[in-house]
Write a protein that holds these residues in place. Structure first.
Motif, mmCIF file in Angstrom:
data_model
loop_
_atom_site.group_PDB
_atom_site.id
_atom_site.type_symbol
_atom_site.label_atom_id
_atom_site.label_comp_id
_atom_site.label_asym_id
_atom_site.label_seq_id
_atom_site.Cartn_x
_atom_site.Cartn_y
_atom_site.Cartn_z
ATOM 1 N N ARG A 159 -12.268 2.646 -7.507
ATOM 2 C CA ARG A 159 -11.434 3.918 -7.689
ATOM 3 C C ARG A 159 -10.393 3.588 -8.776
ATOM 4 N NH1 ARG A 159 -9.547 8.543 -4.890
ATOM 5 N NH2 ARG A 159 -11.593 8.695 -4.147
ATOM 6 N N VAL A 213 -10.511 6.007 1.982
ATOM 7 C CA VAL A 213 -11.203 5.825 3.224
ATOM 8 C C VAL A 213 -12.554 6.536 3.413
ATOM 9 C CG1 VAL A 213 -10.849 6.559 5.884
ATOM 10 C CG2 VAL A 213 -8.999 5.393 4.599
ATOM 11 N N SER A 214 -12.429 7.723 2.906
ATOM 12 C CA SER A 214 -13.770 8.534 2.983
ATOM 13 C C SER A 214 -14.958 7.799 2.382
ATOM 14 C CB SER A 214 -13.597 10.034 2.579
ATOM 15 O OG SER A 214 -13.555 9.936 1.078
ATOM 16 N N ARG A 268 4.606 8.543 -3.392
ATOM 17 C CA ARG A 268 3.925 7.305 -4.172
ATOM 18 C C ARG A 268 5.115 6.604 -4.723
ATOM 19 N NH1 ARG A 268 -1.541 7.696 -3.175
ATOM 20 N NH2 ARG A 268 -1.789 9.342 -1.653
ATOM 21 N N ARG A 274 -3.745 4.451 -2.888
ATOM 22 C CA ARG A 274 -3.470 3.847 -1.620
ATOM 23 C C ARG A 274 -4.993 3.679 -0.912
ATOM 24 N NH1 ARG A 274 1.915 6.945 0.628
ATOM 25 N NH2 ARG A 274 3.517 6.216 -0.852
ATOM 26 N N ILE A 275 -4.845 3.225 0.206
ATOM 27 C CA ILE A 275 -6.065 2.802 0.954
ATOM 28 C C ILE A 275 -6.581 4.113 1.450
ATOM 29 C CG2 ILE A 275 -6.961 1.836 2.959
ATOM 30 C CD1 ILE A 275 -5.666 -0.882 2.568
ATOM 31 N N CYS A 276 -5.539 4.995 1.835
ATOM 32 C CA CYS A 276 -6.396 6.285 2.340
ATOM 33 C C CYS A 276 -6.665 7.063 1.355
ATOM 34 C CB CYS A 276 -4.776 7.005 2.966
ATOM 35 S SG CYS A 276 -3.576 7.598 1.565
ATOM 36 N N ASP A 277 -6.626 6.739 -0.024
ATOM 37 C CA ASP A 277 -7.354 7.663 -0.820
ATOM 38 C C ASP A 277 -8.743 7.276 -1.000
ATOM 39 O OD1 ASP A 277 -4.930 8.628 -1.606
ATOM 40 O OD2 ASP A 277 -4.542 6.874 -3.124
ATOM 41 N N ASP A 316 0.850 -1.392 0.061
ATOM 42 C CA ASP A 316 -0.056 -0.018 0.094
ATOM 43 C C ASP A 316 0.959 1.280 -0.200
ATOM 44 O OD1 ASP A 316 -2.552 1.190 0.023
ATOM 45 O OD2 ASP A 316 -2.248 1.723 2.059
ATOM 46 N N ARG A 317 1.953 1.097 -0.932
ATOM 47 C CA ARG A 317 2.839 2.301 -0.819
ATOM 48 C C ARG A 317 2.769 2.840 -2.366
ATOM 49 N NH1 ARG A 317 8.033 1.414 0.431
ATOM 50 N NH2 ARG A 317 7.976 -0.626 0.361
ATOM 51 N N CYS A 372 -19.608 1.545 9.615
ATOM 52 C CA CYS A 372 -18.258 1.445 10.216
ATOM 53 C C CYS A 372 -18.137 0.402 11.510
ATOM 54 C CB CYS A 372 -17.844 2.729 10.947
ATOM 55 S SG CYS A 372 -16.163 3.089 11.410
ATOM 56 N N ILE A 430 -13.321 -2.427 1.489
ATOM 57 C CA ILE A 430 -12.207 -1.706 1.256
ATOM 58 C C ILE A 430 -11.603 -2.233 -0.258
ATOM 59 C CG2 ILE A 430 -9.642 -1.252 1.529
ATOM 60 C CD1 ILE A 430 -10.368 -1.301 4.584
#
Length: 335
Positions: free
Chosen positions: A200, A172-173, A234, A167-170, A162-163, A182, A193
């Protein structure tokens, strides 16, 4: 100068090129300089290195990665002693990160040279920039092949960890859509996820030119564009890394819009009229001058505009950028 002139394998005597990062880089850099910076007759073909040098670089990288692998350090524990929390255990530097970072800095320097040598006259900027990008691109493609071991052993692993460019942080919302969702957690969250990541990624590839029902080649080209458009933190394949550096070190500085001098607000203008009188960056001014010129060969003008459109696309200038939109009719679709 002929592209057939091969760079021979340098004599290193008893030195071990995999002994340290500085030794490894000292062995590799002459090849990179030859491939990316040597004068050539055909800009679309980078000069080659001798096959023994090519093998030597691959071997040196393999030995360096193998000999410098550093497992995550685990502190010594006495019998019965409580185990420290995971956050207190220092994480190891990802294997190959130092080589990748050194290569990124090298490509940034090479791209910066293109900007520093750029003419100050807007009318000649595109005629300078397109050939320099062609030469840079051919060299980057050759370096990507030469150092493919780094792609296989570092870049691919970084994506799995995930680098990578997405990424997963992209997303999360998008995953946490409601408080109830949740709370469900567990396997459902993992499935959610994975599903959102697929959605995405598909959306991003469509944004970068992959049509519905795209072939594997079309998907790969669209993903390379998305990689080049990613942020500097990235991890992306070497070719995309090179294109990303050309964007950040050459194109984006040329796209910077100068601050307008305050002369009072112009009233009664439409949005298009306001856009027309706004100050433009050097690259936008050069493209405007090219497209609005009446003299010269129209075919050559269209060819230059098409090459500019391709440069902006493959280096990751976003599709909705005004300059990309202006050159859209000259763009070559993903094939």
């Amino acid at each position: 100068m002929s592209n057939l002139n091969l760079l021979p394998n340098p004599r290193i005597g008893s030195a071990n090129p995999s002994a340290s990062l500085s030794a490894l880089w000292g062995y590799i850099q002459p090849a990179l300089d030859h491939i990316l910076r040597s004068p050539v007759d055909d800009l679309s073909k980078a000069p080659a290195v001798d096959v023994n040098y090519h093998i030597g670089i691959h071997t040196a990288l393999y030995n360096y990665f193998t000999n410098h692998a550093s497992p995550i350090p685990v502190p010594h524990l006495s019998i019965g002693a409580p185990r420290p929390p995971p956050e207190s255990i220092p994480a190891a530097t990802p294997l190959g990160c130092d080589v990748y970072d050194r290569l990124d800095a090298y490509l940034a320097d090479a791209a910066r040279e293109v900007l520093l040598d750029a003419p100050t006259d807007d009318s000649t900027l595109l005629h300078y920039l397109v050939p320099r990008f062609t030469r840079y691109s051919s060299g980057a493609q050759s370096i990507n092949r030469l150092l493919n071991y780094v792609n296989r052993q570092y870049v691919r692993r970084a994506a799995d960890e995930d680098r990578g460019w997405l990424r997963i942080c992209d997303i999360v919302s998008e995953v946490i859509e409601s408080e109830a969702e949740c709370r469900q957690g567990g396997a459902f969250s993992q499935r959610k996820i994975a599903e959102k990541m697929r959605e995405r990624r598909a959306a991003e590839l469509r944004r970068w030119g992959a049509p519905d029902g795209a072939t594997m080649e079309q998907l790969a080209r669209a993903e390379a564009r998305a990689e080049a458009a990613s942020a500097l933190d990235r991890v992306v394949p070497i070719l995309s890394l090179a294109y990303r550096r050309f964007r950040t070190e050459v194109l984006e500085p040329l796209l910077v819009v100068p601050k307008a001098k305050a002369k009072g607000k112009k009233k009664g203008l439409t949005e298009d009229e306001k856009a027309a009188v706004r100050p433009k960056g050097r690259l936008a001014r050069a493209v405007k001058e090219l497209l609005e010129s009446r003299g010269g060969d129209a075919g050559e003008r269209d060819k230059l505009a098409s090459e500019m459109a391709d440069m902006l696309t493959c280096t990751g200038i976003r599709p909705d950028h005004p300059l990309r939109r202006r050159l859209r009719k000259y763009s070559v679709p993903v094939t």
